[in-house]
Design a protein around this motif. Structure first.
Motif, mmCIF file in Angstrom:
data_model
loop_
_atom_site.group_PDB
_atom_site.id
_atom_site.type_symbol
_atom_site.label_atom_id
_atom_site.label_comp_id
_atom_site.label_asym_id
_atom_site.label_seq_id
_atom_site.Cartn_x
_atom_site.Cartn_y
_atom_site.Cartn_z
ATOM 1 N N ARG A 87 22.777 48.171 82.596
ATOM 2 C CA ARG A 87 23.969 48.593 83.324
ATOM 3 C C ARG A 87 24.752 49.591 82.503
ATOM 4 O O ARG A 87 24.675 49.617 81.262
ATOM 5 C CB ARG A 87 24.850 47.394 83.672
ATOM 6 C CG ARG A 87 25.494 46.706 82.486
ATOM 7 C CD ARG A 87 26.218 45.422 82.900
ATOM 8 N NE ARG A 87 27.344 45.681 83.782
ATOM 9 C CZ ARG A 87 27.936 44.748 84.528
ATOM 10 N NH1 ARG A 87 27.478 43.505 84.516
ATOM 11 N NH2 ARG A 87 28.968 45.053 85.285
ATOM 12 N N SER A 125 17.935 52.198 90.987
ATOM 13 C CA SER A 125 19.321 52.394 90.572
ATOM 14 C C SER A 125 20.260 51.812 91.616
ATOM 15 O O SER A 125 19.961 51.831 92.818
ATOM 16 C CB SER A 125 19.617 53.879 90.392
ATOM 17 O OG SER A 125 18.851 54.428 89.351
ATOM 18 N N CYS A 126 21.374 51.298 91.144
ATOM 19 C CA CYS A 126 22.411 50.752 92.011
ATOM 20 C C CYS A 126 23.725 51.414 91.622
ATOM 21 O O CYS A 126 24.137 51.341 90.459
ATOM 22 C CB CYS A 126 22.505 49.249 91.827
ATOM 23 S SG CYS A 126 23.908 48.457 92.649
ATOM 24 N N ALA A 127 24.361 52.044 92.587
ATOM 25 C CA ALA A 127 25.651 52.696 92.357
ATOM 26 C C ALA A 127 26.728 51.907 93.079
ATOM 27 O O ALA A 127 26.636 51.697 94.295
ATOM 28 C CB ALA A 127 25.620 54.133 92.843
ATOM 29 N N SER A 186 20.556 49.537 86.646
ATOM 30 C CA SER A 186 19.179 49.978 86.846
ATOM 31 C C SER A 186 18.219 48.809 86.702
ATOM 32 O O SER A 186 18.534 47.794 86.073
ATOM 33 C CB SER A 186 18.818 51.061 85.828
ATOM 34 O OG SER A 186 19.606 52.210 86.019
ATOM 35 N N SER A 234 30.755 51.147 94.170
ATOM 36 C CA SER A 234 32.083 51.710 94.396
ATOM 37 C C SER A 234 32.921 50.673 95.126
ATOM 38 O O SER A 234 32.385 49.781 95.797
ATOM 39 C CB SER A 234 32.005 53.013 95.199
ATOM 40 O OG SER A 234 31.404 52.782 96.463
ATOM 41 N N ASN A 290 29.875 54.280 84.292
ATOM 42 C CA ASN A 290 29.441 54.974 85.506
ATOM 43 C C ASN A 290 29.331 54.057 86.707
ATOM 44 O O ASN A 290 28.991 54.518 87.801
ATOM 45 C CB ASN A 290 28.086 55.641 85.278
ATOM 46 C CG ASN A 290 28.158 56.775 84.288
ATOM 47 O OD1 ASN A 290 29.221 57.351 84.065
ATOM 48 N ND2 ASN A 290 27.028 57.094 83.669
ATOM 49 N N THR A 319 27.078 51.806 87.313
ATOM 50 C CA THR A 319 25.702 51.810 87.792
ATOM 51 C C THR A 319 24.889 50.726 87.096
ATOM 52 O O THR A 319 25.241 50.253 86.011
ATOM 53 C CB THR A 319 25.022 53.161 87.550
ATOM 54 O OG1 THR A 319 25.073 53.468 86.148
ATOM 55 C CG2 THR A 319 25.691 54.269 88.345
#
Length: 115
Positions: free
Chosen positions: A71, A21-23, A79, A25, A75, A77
């Motif tokens: 994606r 997962s990639c979050a 994946s 911001s 959110n 994010t």
């Protein structure tokens, strides 16, 4: 400040699966095409899979049919579902924009495929 935080790596046997997962911001995630990249020991970083803002995907030949990128713009994010893992998939995995931005590389996550 832009942050792309990757999680989900680990040690897995050949043939196993992992989901990364990639979050994101600090950026308007939905504006960017995104990609998963990896770097194996002694090798250059390479693109693994990409996904456009509209959801179109592309894969390196070495992972086609085994990895799936997705994606969630709401959110912020992204994946990477990795199935049928092979020892050659062992690497540090990163997420970044496409084209990649040198200021956006995070620490990545280690994926080790070994028996």
């Amino acid at each position: 400040q832009v942050r792309l935080v990757v999680s989900g790596g680990g040690l897995v046997h050949p043939g196993g699966s992992l989901r990364l997962s990639c979050a994101a911001s600090g950026i308007v995630f939905s504006w960017y095409d995104m990609g998963w990249y990896r770097q194996a020991p002694g090798k250059q970083r390479e693109m693994v899979a990409t996904i456009t803002r509209g959801g179109f995907t592309n894969y390196a030949d070495s992972v086609k049919g085994r990895f799936t990128i997705s994606r969630n713009n709401a959110n912020a994010t992204m994946s990477l579902q990795m199935n049928s893992l092979k020892p050659d998939d062992t690497a540090v995995y990163y997420c970044n924009t496409l084209p990649n931005n040198p200021y956006y590389w995070g620490q990545g996550t280690q994926v080790t495929v070994s028996s």
